[in-house]
Each structure stands twice: as C-alpha cells, then as structure tokens.
Motif scaffolding. Structure first.
Motif, PDB file in Angstrom:
ATOM      1  N   HIS A  79       7.326   1.136 -11.362  1.00  0.00           N
ATOM      2  CA  HIS A  79       6.481   1.977 -10.515  1.00  0.00           C
ATOM      3  C   HIS A  79       7.243   2.546  -9.336  1.00  0.00           C
ATOM      4  CE1 HIS A  79       2.717   1.136 -12.557  1.00  0.00           C
ATOM      5  NE2 HIS A  79       3.102  -0.120 -12.642  1.00  0.00           N
ATOM      6  N   GLY A  80       8.530   2.340  -9.265  1.00  0.00           N
ATOM      7  CA  GLY A  80       9.319   2.885  -8.168  1.00  0.00           C
ATOM      8  C   GLY A  80       9.721   1.819  -7.170  1.00  0.00           C
ATOM      9  N   THR A  81      10.132   2.258  -6.003  1.00  0.00           N
ATOM     10  CA  THR A  81      10.603   1.359  -4.965  1.00  0.00           C
ATOM     11  C   THR A  81       9.616   1.316  -3.808  1.00  0.00           C
ATOM     12  OG1 THR A  81      11.841   3.135  -3.904  1.00  0.00           O
ATOM     13  CG2 THR A  81      13.020   1.814  -5.543  1.00  0.00           C
ATOM     14  N   ILE A  82       9.804   0.331  -2.939  1.00  0.00           N
ATOM     15  CA  ILE A  82       8.969   0.217  -1.747  1.00  0.00           C
ATOM     16  C   ILE A  82       9.855   0.357  -0.518  1.00  0.00           C
ATOM     17  CG2 ILE A  82       7.198  -1.183  -2.868  1.00  0.00           C
ATOM     18  CD1 ILE A  82       8.475  -3.647  -1.622  1.00  0.00           C
ATOM     19  N   GLY A  83       9.254   0.650   0.606  1.00  0.00           N
ATOM     20  CA  GLY A  83      10.003   0.863   1.841  1.00  0.00           C
ATOM     21  C   GLY A  83      10.406  -0.436   2.525  1.00  0.00           C
ATOM     22  N   ARG A  84      11.120  -0.297   3.624  1.00  0.00           N
ATOM     23  CA  ARG A  84      11.650  -1.443   4.370  1.00  0.00           C
ATOM     24  C   ARG A  84      10.543  -2.373   4.877  1.00  0.00           C
ATOM     25  NH1 ARG A  84      16.089  -0.495   8.799  1.00  0.00           N
ATOM     26  NH2 ARG A  84      17.101   0.059   6.868  1.00  0.00           N
ATOM     27  N   GLU A  85       9.485  -1.803   5.461  1.00  0.00           N
ATOM     28  CA  GLU A  85       8.394  -2.645   5.989  1.00  0.00           C
ATOM     29  C   GLU A  85       7.727  -3.449   4.880  1.00  0.00           C
ATOM     30  OE1 GLU A  85       5.606  -0.497   8.351  1.00  0.00           O
ATOM     31  OE2 GLU A  85       7.160   0.392   9.601  1.00  0.00           O
ATOM     32  N   GLN A  86       7.475  -2.802   3.736  1.00  0.00           N
ATOM     33  CA  GLN A  86       6.860  -3.495   2.607  1.00  0.00           C
ATOM     34  C   GLN A  86       7.798  -4.563   2.050  1.00  0.00           C
ATOM     35  OE1 GLN A  86       3.532  -2.415   0.968  1.00  0.00           O
ATOM     36  NE2 GLN A  86       3.476  -2.033   3.154  1.00  0.00           N
ATOM     37  N   THR A 119       0.821  -1.210   0.000  1.00  0.00           N
ATOM     38  CA  THR A 119       0.000   0.000   0.000  1.00  0.00           C
ATOM     39  C   THR A 119       0.849   1.252   0.000  1.00  0.00           C
ATOM     40  OG1 THR A 119      -0.134  -0.087   2.408  1.00  0.00           O
ATOM     41  CG2 THR A 119      -1.938  -1.108   1.181  1.00  0.00           C
ATOM     42  N   SER A 120       2.112   1.134   0.374  1.00  0.00           N
ATOM     43  CA  SER A 120       2.988   2.292   0.456  1.00  0.00           C
ATOM     44  C   SER A 120       3.752   2.471  -0.851  1.00  0.00           C
ATOM     45  CB  SER A 120       3.975   2.108   1.608  1.00  0.00           C
ATOM     46  OG  SER A 120       4.877   3.172   1.659  1.00  0.00           O
ATOM     47  N   ARG A 121       3.620   3.623  -1.450  1.00  0.00           N
ATOM     48  CA  ARG A 121       4.239   3.999  -2.728  1.00  0.00           C
ATOM     49  C   ARG A 121       3.585   3.332  -3.925  1.00  0.00           C
ATOM     50  NH1 ARG A 121      10.675   4.267  -1.405  1.00  0.00           N
ATOM     51  NH2 ARG A 121      10.466   5.626   0.389  1.00  0.00           N
ATOM     52  N   VAL A 122       3.187   2.072  -3.773  1.00  0.00           N
ATOM     53  CA  VAL A 122       2.553   1.337  -4.870  1.00  0.00           C
ATOM     54  C   VAL A 122       1.375   0.568  -4.282  1.00  0.00           C
ATOM     55  CG1 VAL A 122       2.872  -0.515  -6.545  1.00  0.00           C
ATOM     56  CG2 VAL A 122       4.741   1.047  -6.094  1.00  0.00           C
ATOM     57  N   ASP A 123       0.211   0.653  -4.909  1.00  0.00           N
ATOM     58  CA  ASP A 123      -0.946  -0.128  -4.479  1.00  0.00           C
ATOM     59  C   ASP A 123      -0.992  -1.365  -5.369  1.00  0.00           C
ATOM     60  OD1 ASP A 123      -3.237  -0.901  -3.167  1.00  0.00           O
ATOM     61  OD2 ASP A 123      -4.546   0.283  -4.452  1.00  0.00           O
ATOM     62  N   ALA A 124      -0.530  -2.500  -4.827  1.00  0.00           N
ATOM     63  CA  ALA A 124      -0.409  -3.705  -5.639  1.00  0.00           C
ATOM     64  C   ALA A 124      -0.366  -4.942  -4.752  1.00  0.00           C
ATOM     65  CB  ALA A 124       0.866  -3.646  -6.473  1.00  0.00           C
ATOM     66  N   ALA A 125      -0.498  -6.079  -5.391  1.00  0.00           N
ATOM     67  CA  ALA A 125      -0.283  -7.365  -4.725  1.00  0.00           C
ATOM     68  C   ALA A 125       1.014  -7.935  -5.297  1.00  0.00           C
ATOM     69  CB  ALA A 125      -1.436  -8.314  -4.995  1.00  0.00           C
ATOM     70  N   ALA A 126       1.984  -8.198  -4.441  1.00  0.00           N
ATOM     71  CA  ALA A 126       3.245  -8.801  -4.866  1.00  0.00           C
ATOM     72  C   ALA A 126       3.088 -10.312  -4.779  1.00  0.00           C
ATOM     73  CB  ALA A 126       4.396  -8.333  -3.986  1.00  0.00           C
ATOM     74  N   VAL A 127       3.286 -10.977  -5.892  1.00  0.00           N
ATOM     75  CA  VAL A 127       3.123 -12.427  -5.969  1.00  0.00           C
ATOM     76  C   VAL A 127       4.442 -13.022  -6.428  1.00  0.00           C
ATOM     77  CG1 VAL A 127       1.815 -14.305  -7.016  1.00  0.00           C
ATOM     78  CG2 VAL A 127       0.711 -12.100  -6.601  1.00  0.00           C
ATOM     79  N   THR A 128       4.963 -13.972  -5.675  1.00  0.00           N
ATOM     80  CA  THR A 128       6.233 -14.593  -6.052  1.00  0.00           C
ATOM     81  C   THR A 128       5.995 -15.630  -7.130  1.00  0.00           C
ATOM     82  OG1 THR A 128       7.076 -14.205  -3.831  1.00  0.00           O
ATOM     83  CG2 THR A 128       8.239 -15.821  -5.166  1.00  0.00           C
TER      84      THR A 128
END
Length: 69
Positions: A48-55, A22-31
């Motif tokens: 779409h950019g980078t995500i933070g440490r928690e994400q 939800t932070s910086r990018v609203d998406a579902a990350a699927v491996t």
C-alpha cells in the motif's frame, strides 16, 4: 523476529502495542512475532506504499511496547 502488519482499523482495536495510521494508509499497525507465522499471508499481501516519519515513530513506539524496551 517481529514486524508490523497492517490491518483494517475496525478489525484491530487501538492498544499500546498497535498504532493507528491515517497518513497515506488508513490502517492499524500491529507488531507480530513472525517465527510462528507461515509465509502464506505474506505472499498474498498487497503493498500500500510508505508512511511518513511521524507515522513511522508511532509504529516504532508500538513495536517497542511489544518488545518491552
């Protein structure tokens, strides 16, 4: 070889092997296992950019579930 791919949140359900961002990018990350994949989807991908440490930790947990670690 596995890597997270981002999907629209409504397209992929939230599971133990996916992570909702939800932070910086609203998406579902699927491996995904990249070996059977063709290069075409990655050549046309949109950055779409980078995500933070928690994400990043959430994505790491989902990837570990896929790899059964």
């Amino acid at each position: 070889m596995v890597a997270p791919a981002l999907h629209a949140p409504a397209v992929h359900p939230d599971t133990a092997m996916s992570a909702r961002l939800t932070s910086r990018v609203d998406a579902a990350a699927v491996t995904l296992d990249l070996l059977p994949q063709s290069a075409a989807p990655f050549e046309t991908a949109t950055p779409h950019g980078t995500i933070g440490r928690e994400q990043t930790e959430v994505v790491s947990d989902a990837s570990s579930a896929v790899l059964d670690l």
